[in-house]
Motif scaffolding. Sequence first.
Motif, PDB file in Angstrom:
ATOM      1  N   TYR A 124      -1.141   1.386 -13.675  1.00  0.00           N
ATOM      2  CA  TYR A 124      -0.515   2.154 -14.508  1.00  0.00           C
ATOM      3  C   TYR A 124       1.042   1.566 -14.569  1.00  0.00           C
ATOM      4  CZ  TYR A 124      -4.019   5.467 -13.353  1.00  0.00           C
ATOM      5  OH  TYR A 124      -5.182   6.088 -13.055  1.00  0.00           O
ATOM      6  N   ASN A 125       1.683   1.455 -15.516  1.00  0.00           N
ATOM      7  CA  ASN A 125       3.117   0.870 -15.575  1.00  0.00           C
ATOM      8  C   ASN A 125       4.119   2.110 -15.852  1.00  0.00           C
ATOM      9  OD1 ASN A 125       5.425  -0.699 -15.950  1.00  0.00           O
ATOM     10  ND2 ASN A 125       5.217  -0.546 -18.122  1.00  0.00           N
ATOM     11  N   LEU A 126       4.828   2.490 -14.661  1.00  0.00           N
ATOM     12  CA  LEU A 126       5.748   3.403 -14.580  1.00  0.00           C
ATOM     13  C   LEU A 126       6.905   2.974 -15.078  1.00  0.00           C
ATOM     14  CD1 LEU A 126       6.681   6.223 -13.786  1.00  0.00           C
ATOM     15  CD2 LEU A 126       6.831   5.580 -11.371  1.00  0.00           C
ATOM     16  N   VAL A 163      -0.948  14.057  -3.408  1.00  0.00           N
ATOM     17  CA  VAL A 163      -2.420  13.786  -3.936  1.00  0.00           C
ATOM     18  C   VAL A 163      -2.825  15.267  -4.267  1.00  0.00           C
ATOM     19  CG1 VAL A 163      -2.281  11.373  -3.051  1.00  0.00           C
ATOM     20  CG2 VAL A 163      -3.279  13.202  -1.684  1.00  0.00           C
ATOM     21  N   PHE A 164      -3.743  15.133  -5.260  1.00  0.00           N
ATOM     22  CA  PHE A 164      -4.583  16.283  -5.536  1.00  0.00           C
ATOM     23  C   PHE A 164      -5.769  15.772  -6.433  1.00  0.00           C
ATOM     24  CE2 PHE A 164      -0.649  16.135  -8.114  1.00  0.00           C
ATOM     25  CZ  PHE A 164      -1.370  16.136  -9.519  1.00  0.00           C
ATOM     26  N   LEU A 218       0.669  -1.114  -0.023  1.00  0.00           N
ATOM     27  CA  LEU A 218      -0.001  -0.101  -0.017  1.00  0.00           C
ATOM     28  C   LEU A 218       0.986   1.297   0.064  1.00  0.00           C
ATOM     29  CD1 LEU A 218      -3.022   1.097   0.225  1.00  0.00           C
ATOM     30  CD2 LEU A 218      -2.682   1.051   2.580  1.00  0.00           C
ATOM     31  N   LEU A 219       0.539   2.116  -1.127  1.00  0.00           N
ATOM     32  CA  LEU A 219       1.503   3.439  -1.117  1.00  0.00           C
ATOM     33  C   LEU A 219       0.825   4.531  -0.474  1.00  0.00           C
ATOM     34  CD1 LEU A 219       2.725   3.595  -4.772  1.00  0.00           C
ATOM     35  CD2 LEU A 219       4.120   3.138  -2.674  1.00  0.00           C
ATOM     36  N   ALA A 220      -0.579   4.626  -0.737  1.00  0.00           N
ATOM     37  CA  ALA A 220      -1.313   5.757   0.083  1.00  0.00           C
ATOM     38  C   ALA A 220      -2.793   5.289  -0.412  1.00  0.00           C
ATOM     39  CB  ALA A 220      -0.997   6.969  -0.965  1.00  0.00           C
ATOM     40  N   GLU A 221      -3.363   5.798   0.718  1.00  0.00           N
ATOM     41  CA  GLU A 221      -4.829   5.595   0.972  1.00  0.00           C
ATOM     42  C   GLU A 221      -5.651   6.897   1.685  1.00  0.00           C
ATOM     43  OE1 GLU A 221      -7.201   1.740   2.607  1.00  0.00           O
ATOM     44  OE2 GLU A 221      -5.806   2.499   4.077  1.00  0.00           O
ATOM     45  N   LEU A 223      -2.125  10.683  -7.829  1.00  0.00           N
ATOM     46  CA  LEU A 223      -1.008  10.627  -7.160  1.00  0.00           C
ATOM     47  C   LEU A 223       0.013  10.942  -7.754  1.00  0.00           C
ATOM     48  CD1 LEU A 223       0.173   9.234  -4.323  1.00  0.00           C
ATOM     49  CD2 LEU A 223       0.681   7.020  -5.869  1.00  0.00           C
ATOM     50  N   GLU A 224       1.039  11.824  -7.256  1.00  0.00           N
ATOM     51  CA  GLU A 224       2.189  12.373  -7.951  1.00  0.00           C
ATOM     52  C   GLU A 224       3.569  11.796  -6.861  1.00  0.00           C
ATOM     53  OE1 GLU A 224       3.682  16.619  -7.523  1.00  0.00           O
ATOM     54  OE2 GLU A 224       2.815  16.609  -9.316  1.00  0.00           O
ATOM     55  N   ILE A 225       4.546  11.281  -7.663  1.00  0.00           N
ATOM     56  CA  ILE A 225       5.731  10.870  -7.258  1.00  0.00           C
ATOM     57  C   ILE A 225       6.779  11.664  -7.494  1.00  0.00           C
ATOM     58  CG2 ILE A 225       7.284   8.774  -6.785  1.00  0.00           C
ATOM     59  CD1 ILE A 225       4.904   6.850  -7.868  1.00  0.00           C
ATOM     60  N   ARG A 226       7.582  12.493  -6.688  1.00  0.00           N
ATOM     61  CA  ARG A 226       8.503  13.210  -6.767  1.00  0.00           C
ATOM     62  C   ARG A 226       9.823  12.630  -6.645  1.00  0.00           C
ATOM     63  NH1 ARG A 226       5.136  16.029  -3.522  1.00  0.00           N
ATOM     64  NH2 ARG A 226       6.561  15.711  -1.631  1.00  0.00           N
ATOM     65  N   ASP A 227      10.897  13.225  -7.129  1.00  0.00           N
ATOM     66  CA  ASP A 227      12.208  12.717  -7.191  1.00  0.00           C
ATOM     67  C   ASP A 227      12.353  11.276  -7.613  1.00  0.00           C
ATOM     68  OD1 ASP A 227      15.130  12.714  -6.417  1.00  0.00           O
ATOM     69  OD2 ASP A 227      14.663  12.526  -4.346  1.00  0.00           O
ATOM     70  N   LEU A 228      11.874  10.871  -8.861  1.00  0.00           N
ATOM     71  CA  LEU A 228      11.751   9.497  -9.162  1.00  0.00           C
ATOM     72  C   LEU A 228      13.430   8.902  -9.189  1.00  0.00           C
ATOM     73  CD1 LEU A 228       9.172   9.777 -12.119  1.00  0.00           C
ATOM     74  CD2 LEU A 228       9.045   8.711 -10.137  1.00  0.00           C
ATOM     75  N   ARG A 229      13.361   7.866  -8.732  1.00  0.00           N
ATOM     76  CA  ARG A 229      14.496   6.742  -8.752  1.00  0.00           C
ATOM     77  C   ARG A 229      14.144   5.598  -9.738  1.00  0.00           C
ATOM     78  NH1 ARG A 229      14.462   7.241  -2.048  1.00  0.00           N
ATOM     79  NH2 ARG A 229      14.811   9.437  -2.155  1.00  0.00           N
ATOM     80  N   LEU A 230      15.045   4.895 -10.293  1.00  0.00           N
ATOM     81  CA  LEU A 230      15.110   3.827 -11.156  1.00  0.00           C
ATOM     82  C   LEU A 230      14.178   2.678 -10.523  1.00  0.00           C
ATOM     83  CD1 LEU A 230      18.529   3.263 -12.848  1.00  0.00           C
ATOM     84  CD2 LEU A 230      16.426   3.800 -13.821  1.00  0.00           C
TER      85      LEU A 230
END
Length: 267
Positions: free
Chosen positions: A68-70, A31-32, A10-13, A38-45
């Motif tokens: 979603y496939n990120l 989130v907005f 679970l990432l966020a709820e 859901l927005e993920i900042r400062d992405l990493r591999l």
Amino acid sequence: MFFNDGRKHLLAEFSDKEFNMRRTMHDRLQVFNNWSTLEIRDLRLQDSGIYTERIYLWHDGEVRDFSYNLTVLGGDSPLQVTAYVGETATLTPDLPYEYYKVSWTTFVKGKTILVAEWSQKEYNENPYFQNRLDGYELTLEIRDLRLQDSGIYTERIIFLEDGEVRDFSYNLTVLEYPPIPTPVIETTLDEESTDLCHLHCSVPSNSTNLRYIWIYSDKGTVTLYANSSTISVLLTDKPRGAQFFCLVQNPSYFATSALVFLYPCGE
């Protein structure tokens, strides 16, 4: 939700005006749009993977999932490879086979792990993949694919001639088969005998890798009639009022269709 280490995390709820985030990503999530985005900042591999949003609709209790496939890129863009659950994915570069050492890595629990390695005719495989790997020359095959196998795989090759090191990345996306629409059973009389009846089970032509299981039920007793890739069966000497079912199977779903059969056929 996010696939990692073979499990959903679970990432966020958001529920009843309360919002909870996964602690390890707390400072990178936002989130907005009424909590639906859901927005993920400062992405990493290692953030690459399958993300699923589950929405509960209050007015009728309906549950909807959106996946979603990120893919997070670093350096050269990885080669896109798509396969379905249960299939085999083949990862291979277009190169001559003169090399000294080949290794494959991916991300698990946010860390780089060794998937497999070939060195001086020796082969080592990570038990995480439970004997689902095959390797030959510069190719890696992953059998019996699972959703959690999705991710970035990197192949490192050390060449014999000059010791050059080259990396090749692959973005593997494992998909579930779409649900099978309800199949339809059609009946036709045999041309030579009215005591024989053909049953034909049909589904949309774009459905693939299907298996057909024929059963019938008579007075509460269920009997397997045919179990194969056959879409049609020939029936004879079945009791009046028996129910025939065609179960259509692919690696992810079942669908059923029922026909009340009056013997002889068409009566």
